[in-house]
Design an enzyme around this catalytic site. Structure first.
Site, mmCIF file in Angstrom:
data_model
loop_
_atom_site.group_PDB
_atom_site.id
_atom_site.type_symbol
_atom_site.label_atom_id
_atom_site.label_comp_id
_atom_site.label_asym_id
_atom_site.label_seq_id
_atom_site.Cartn_x
_atom_site.Cartn_y
_atom_site.Cartn_z
ATOM 1 N N ASP A 53 0.770 -1.446 0.278
ATOM 2 C CA ASP A 53 0.114 -0.056 0.065
ATOM 3 C C ASP A 53 0.842 1.158 -0.044
ATOM 4 O OD1 ASP A 53 -2.988 -0.856 -0.413
ATOM 5 O OD2 ASP A 53 -2.590 -1.744 1.455
ATOM 6 N N ASP B 264 -6.449 -5.418 -5.371
ATOM 7 C CA ASP B 264 -6.238 -4.590 -4.937
ATOM 8 C C ASP B 264 -4.740 -3.582 -5.548
ATOM 9 O OD1 ASP B 264 -7.258 -6.419 -3.439
ATOM 10 O OD2 ASP B 264 -8.069 -5.004 -1.556
#
Ligand code: GLY
Length: 495
Positions: A127, A188
């Site tokens: 992330d 993701d």
């Protein structure tokens, strides 16, 4: 004869108008055959109101990063800069600046972006890509601020360190015990690739581009089902064989987590933008076709397309806004009106039935689902992609944006580290497009090597001189040339 003449005349006018219409700019075509988003100004006004409310709620403290709202109060729950969501608030502020030109949004965006800089060195999960792209990446794209690009490069370096060439994928998470996985790659992760693509575009780092491409190829191969739906998680063994495919945020192993499907549409469309690889466009289309074919009547998906208790379950407005933004861009590459129209239908539904227009909630959008079993609530990412989709709609339909001043000038930075042994690096900026040449000379004026020679658009770029081993110890001069301008600096190499 007269009839024939009339037909010819008709054909002439038909062809004339047809040719004329293909010459028309996109915005004029769109008004003829595409849906209009009637709520553009209302949406920007609502964003202005809710982002202002959020800033007040945070007491203008840029170390607080709103993540999602409390389902009972509608007020933000904030996290530190280290959460996966923490780049999004800065990103929304940058979009407000772009949409309105109001300098106050730039000031707030800069404050929240500044706080994210130190996370560029985090490599504990994938992330870093979203955190740094959302804040510093967007800030760089808009302002060309050199310090922002520095953090983009650091962030890309951190993300690239998670790539395994045997598996040909980035390790999204370091697995925790209850996850029961070896090398989890999540859908993701496609979103994090934008940081690598951006960093590769502004540097000479081919390996970052290659990592992003290889990761996307692996994802297309293993995350997609035949019908275009996607798995949330694919776990690999150390040789790159698939251990297991499953989800922890959607309903079950063979269900289709809606936000994941949105990530797939958006991620592959974005990967196509940077690479123009047909297989990435094909993946984006497959994901989009599944998403569109399975939307309920109000165009906002349930949190999982195959949740058996539909309609007694939760919606996911964030999946809708991610997909709306991705579909808007997918339209620009395919010219398929369905993608544009679905995007507009989603945005209209979000605005009329899922927004906080008539509530005191602090988020712009209501009713996102973070994971299976959670209550509906506002999320910072639903708001971010909503604003981005609106911006894209405005761009695609030829809307006029305020002039944004960039911070560009002709500039050559002192290399770092200096003196150097094995590697050194520097940034340079050009404020106009043209042929750029960067050369390295010894002190006697002999050219040792050309570090870059090619066309550059206005922007700031990064160069890393990786191998000092072929150079004798001593001083060198490096020069930046463009048109009639030149700048030079001295560097010292020590064996
Ligand atoms: N990337 C985390 C999520 O979509 O929930």
């Amino acid at each position: 004869m007269k009839a024939l003449y009339t037909i010819h005349l008709f054909l002439f006018f038909f062809l004339f108008f047809f040719n004329f219409s293909v010459e028309f700019s996109f915005s004029q075509i769109s008004s003829q055959r595409l849906h209009d988003f009637h709520y553009l100004n209302e949406a920007v006004d609502l964003a202005d109101k809710k982002l202002t409310q959020t800033l007040q709620e945070l007491a203008f403290d840029p170390t607080l990063h709103p993540a999602h709202t409390d389902p009972e109060t509608g007020k933000w729950i904030s996290h530190t800069r280290n959460e996966w969501t923490s780049g999004y608030f800065a990103g929304s502020l940058w979009y407000m600046y772009q949409l309105t030109g109001d300098e106050k949004w730039k000031d707030y965006a800069s404050m929240w972006t500044e706080d994210m800089k130190s996370t560029a060195n985090m490599s504990n999960d994938h992330d870093v890509g979203l955190r740094i792209f959302g804040s510093l990446g967007n800030g760089y794209i808009l302002t060309q601020n050199r310090q922002y690009l520095r953090a983009v490069m650091q962030g890309a370096n951190s993300l690239a360190s998670r790539y395994n060439p045997d598996i040909k994928a980035i390790k999204s998470w370091d697995p925790w015990e209850s996850l029961n996985a070896n090398y989890p790659v999540i859908i993701d992760n496609m979103m994090n690739l934008e940081l690598l693509f951006l960093a590769a575009k502004y540097s000479e780092k081919e390996e970052w581009l290659n990592i992003a491409v290889e990761h996307a190829k692996t994802t297309y191969k293993h995350h997609f089902r035949e019908n275009g739906s996607t798995y949330h998680i694919v776990d690999f063994d150390d040789q790159g064989n698939v251990n297991r495919k499953f989800t922890i945020q959607g309903y079950g192993p063979n269900s289709v987590w809606a936000r994941g499907q949105g990530w797939a549409i958006y991620g592959f469309t974005m990967a196509y933008r940077y690479t123009k690889r047909p297989d990435f466009l094909e993946a984006a289309i497959k994901a989009a076709e599944y998403f569109i074919a399975n939307l309920p009547d109000d165009n906002i998906p349930w949190y999982d397309f195959l949740e058996p208790s539909i309609p007694s379950t939760t919606k996911d407005a964030s999946a809708a806004s991610v997909a709306a933004s991705g579909l808007m861009e997918l339209y620009s590459f395919t010219d398929q009106p369905k993608y544009f129209d679905t995007s507009v239908n989603i945005l209209s539904s979000l605005m009329t039935h899922y927004s906080s227009q008539n509530t005191s909630d602090s988020s712009i959008l209501l009713r996102s689902t973070i994971h299976r079993g959670d209550k509906e609530r506002g999320t910072v990412y639903a708001d971010y992609y909503f604003l981005e989709a609106i911006k894209r709609y405005k761009e695609i339909t030829g809307g006029v944006f305020p002039q944004i001043e960039t911070e560009l000038s002709f500039y050559l930075e002192q290399n770092y580290p200096n003196p150097f042994n094995s590697q050194t690096q520097f940034y340079y900026s050009v404020e106009e497009a043209g042929e750029v040449q960067i050369d390295l000379y010894n002190l006697a004026g002999k050219k040792i090597k050309t570090l870059f020679n090619g066309r550059r658009e206005p922007g700031t770029y990064f160069i890393q001189l990786l191998d000092g081993s072929g150079l004798a110890s001593g001083f060198y001069i490096y020069t930046l040339r463009m048109n009639k301008k030149m700048a030079s600096k001295k560097m010292l190499h020590i064996k």
